[in-house]
Enzyme design. Structure first.
Site, PDB file in Angstrom:
ATOM      1  N   MET A 150       0.851  -1.180   0.000  1.00  0.00           N
ATOM      2  CA  MET A 150       0.000   0.000   0.000  1.00  0.00           C
ATOM      3  C   MET A 150       0.892   1.237   0.000  1.00  0.00           C
ATOM      4  SD  MET A 150      -1.490  -0.657   3.783  1.00  0.00           S
ATOM      5  CE  MET A 150      -2.474   0.819   3.835  1.00  0.00           C
ATOM      6  N   ASN A 151       0.286   2.419   0.025  1.00  0.00           N
ATOM      7  CA  ASN A 151       1.108   3.630   0.066  1.00  0.00           C
ATOM      8  C   ASN A 151       0.613   4.562   1.154  1.00  0.00           C
ATOM      9  OD1 ASN A 151      -0.947   5.421  -1.135  1.00  0.00           O
ATOM     10  ND2 ASN A 151      -0.677   4.066  -2.896  1.00  0.00           N
ATOM     11  N   ARG A 152       1.234   5.710   1.294  1.00  0.00           N
ATOM     12  CA  ARG A 152       0.986   6.577   2.435  1.00  0.00           C
ATOM     13  C   ARG A 152      -0.215   7.515   2.257  1.00  0.00           C
ATOM     14  NH1 ARG A 152       5.431  10.118   3.305  1.00  0.00           N
ATOM     15  NH2 ARG A 152       4.280  10.806   5.124  1.00  0.00           N
TER      16      ARG A 152
END
Ligand code: C5P
Length: 411
Positions: free
Chosen positions: A211-213
């Site tokens: 996933m990402n931030r």
């Protein structure tokens, strides 16, 4: 920041229930948002809370039945009713519900309700058995048929010590509902806007993923800003802890593939797509069904590209003509503007919002953003550091401009 509440007169009726503590919070939130809040307490409400409590949070006089017979009495109820954009009664007891359903006007609140021509929102609070009683249910049906909005009650602990349906909804939900009601005549009324938000999650195994931030804050702010302009909003989001704005049609997805399917499903007859989601560019080729064991050593992850959603949207647009406007987002750590301009052209966008993620006060997870808006005509608007809510308002103003609509018709 100007919100849809600014200078709007809201009459808040309060009846005798312990849930009045939530109405004090609601009155405070409305006043802080810029609304002018006229509170009317019934006699039994004053047993739980005093007019002074409300006056202290609204900065406005709060009314009781003594005002019905006071020097202003003969015009008070008509005046309050006439100037109100909305009448909200929260909490409303079974007793006041019954009076409203039958047009009884025996105190300042019920007289005002009968004189009101504005939209009415009721938030019932009562014991579970009183709520379930056929008399109460019939009264609620009668009021619904008159286009009165009823919100709640919800299930949970009740003042009687029982657990059941009867709790008044939380003030934040009422605030959202009031906001939604205030904005239905905005410049984007009857226009469908799709907003994507937050990052996607690409599974490695049943419990791990890439996933990402992205927090979803900018996308959720765009959804609220589109609602505030009167649009019908579909919000498609990946995993996030944020609560969706009241009034959106919220679709929750996990992967880029699921987001693509949700966007394509929402696309027919849409006016604009605001693609704020940080969609994963890569995903594991073959996520495993079982948890990858630590004992097997570090797994080798083979990645493949995810579908480009904006590319698929551009294809749909060339076939069907919708969405009229496509807006993309570019989060870059280097060569921001040239990369963003390239994306705008490659993805056939009308606008792209370029976001410098190397700054600590802008971009992912924080409440502020510093963006440049590029348009298809070569235009470049550099915006200073501002809240994500303000960025969202700017973007929506640009969309309204591209559609040739006037945004002077405020709310
Ligand atoms: O090419 P890049 O992924 O950096 O472009 C960013 C823009 O494209 C964003 O608006 C993002 O939501 C969108 N995007 C997309 N499909 C992907 C990846 C990104 O539509 N697979």
């Amino acid at each position: 920041m100007i919100t849809p509440f600014q200078d709007k007169r809201i009459v808040l009726g309060v009846t005798g229930s312990i849930a009045v503590y939530k109405s004090v919070d609601l009155a405070s939130k409305l006043a802080q948002s810029g609304a002018v809040v006229d509170v009317i307490l019934t006699q039994s409400a004053t047993q739980f809370v005093t007019p002074l409590t409300f006056q202290s949070v609204t900065g406005q006089p709060a009314y009781t039945d003594s005002d019905l017979w006071g020097s202003q009495g003969h015009i008070q109820h008509i005046g309050l009713a006439r100037h109100a954009k909305q009448l909200v009664i929260a909490p409303i007891t079974a007793n006041t519900l019954a009076k409203l359903a039958h047009g009884i006007a025996d105190n300042l609140l019920t007289v005002t309700a009968l004189a009101a021509r504005c939209p009415i929102i009721l938030a019932p609070a009562m014991d579970g058995d009183m709520y379930a009683h056929p008399a109460t249910q019939t009264n609620l049906d009668t009021l619904r048929q008159r286009d009165v909005t009823i919100i709640g009650p919800t299930e949970g602990h009740l003042a009687s010590g029982m657990t059941g349906i009867g709790r008044m909804v939380e003030s934040i939900e009422l605030l959202g509902l009031i906001r939604y009601g205030l904005t239905r005549h905005g410049p984007l009324r009857n226009k469908k806007i799709i907003v994507t938000a937050s990052g996607t999650y690409e599974p490695i195994d049943p419990i791990r993923g890439i996933m990402n931030r992205s927090s979803g804050k900018q996308g959720f702010a765009l959804a609220q800003a589109a609602l505030d302009k009167g649009a019908d909003v579909t919000l498609i989001s990946g995993p996030t802890h944020l609560a969706a704005p009241i009034g959106v049609d919220h679709m929750e997805i996990r992967t880029a593939e699921e987001m693509l399917a949700a966007v394509l499903k929402a696309l027919p007859d849409s006016t604009a797509l605001l693609m704020a989601a940080a969609v994963a560019d890569f995903r594991p080729v073959s996520p495993t069904k079982e948890k990858v064991k630590k004992s097997a050593g570090g797994p080798k992850l083979e990645l493949e590209a995810t579908p480009d959603i904006l590319a698929a949207v551009a294809k749909e647009k060339s076939k069907h003509g919708y969405p009229e406007i496509s807006v993309g987002f570019a989060a870059e750590s280097q060569d921001l503007i040239s990369n963003a301009r390239q994306k705008l052209e490659a993805k056939q966008l009308d606008l792209i919002i370029a976001n410098d993620i190397s700054a600590t006060d802008a971009g992912f997870a924080v409440d502020t953003n510093r963006v440049t808006i590029l348009d298809a005509g070569g235009g470049e608007e550099v915006l200073p550091l501002m809240s994500k809510d303000e960025v969202a308002q700017f973007v929506l103003e640009r969309v309204i401009g591209l559609l040739g609509l006037s945004s002077n018709e405020q709310y």
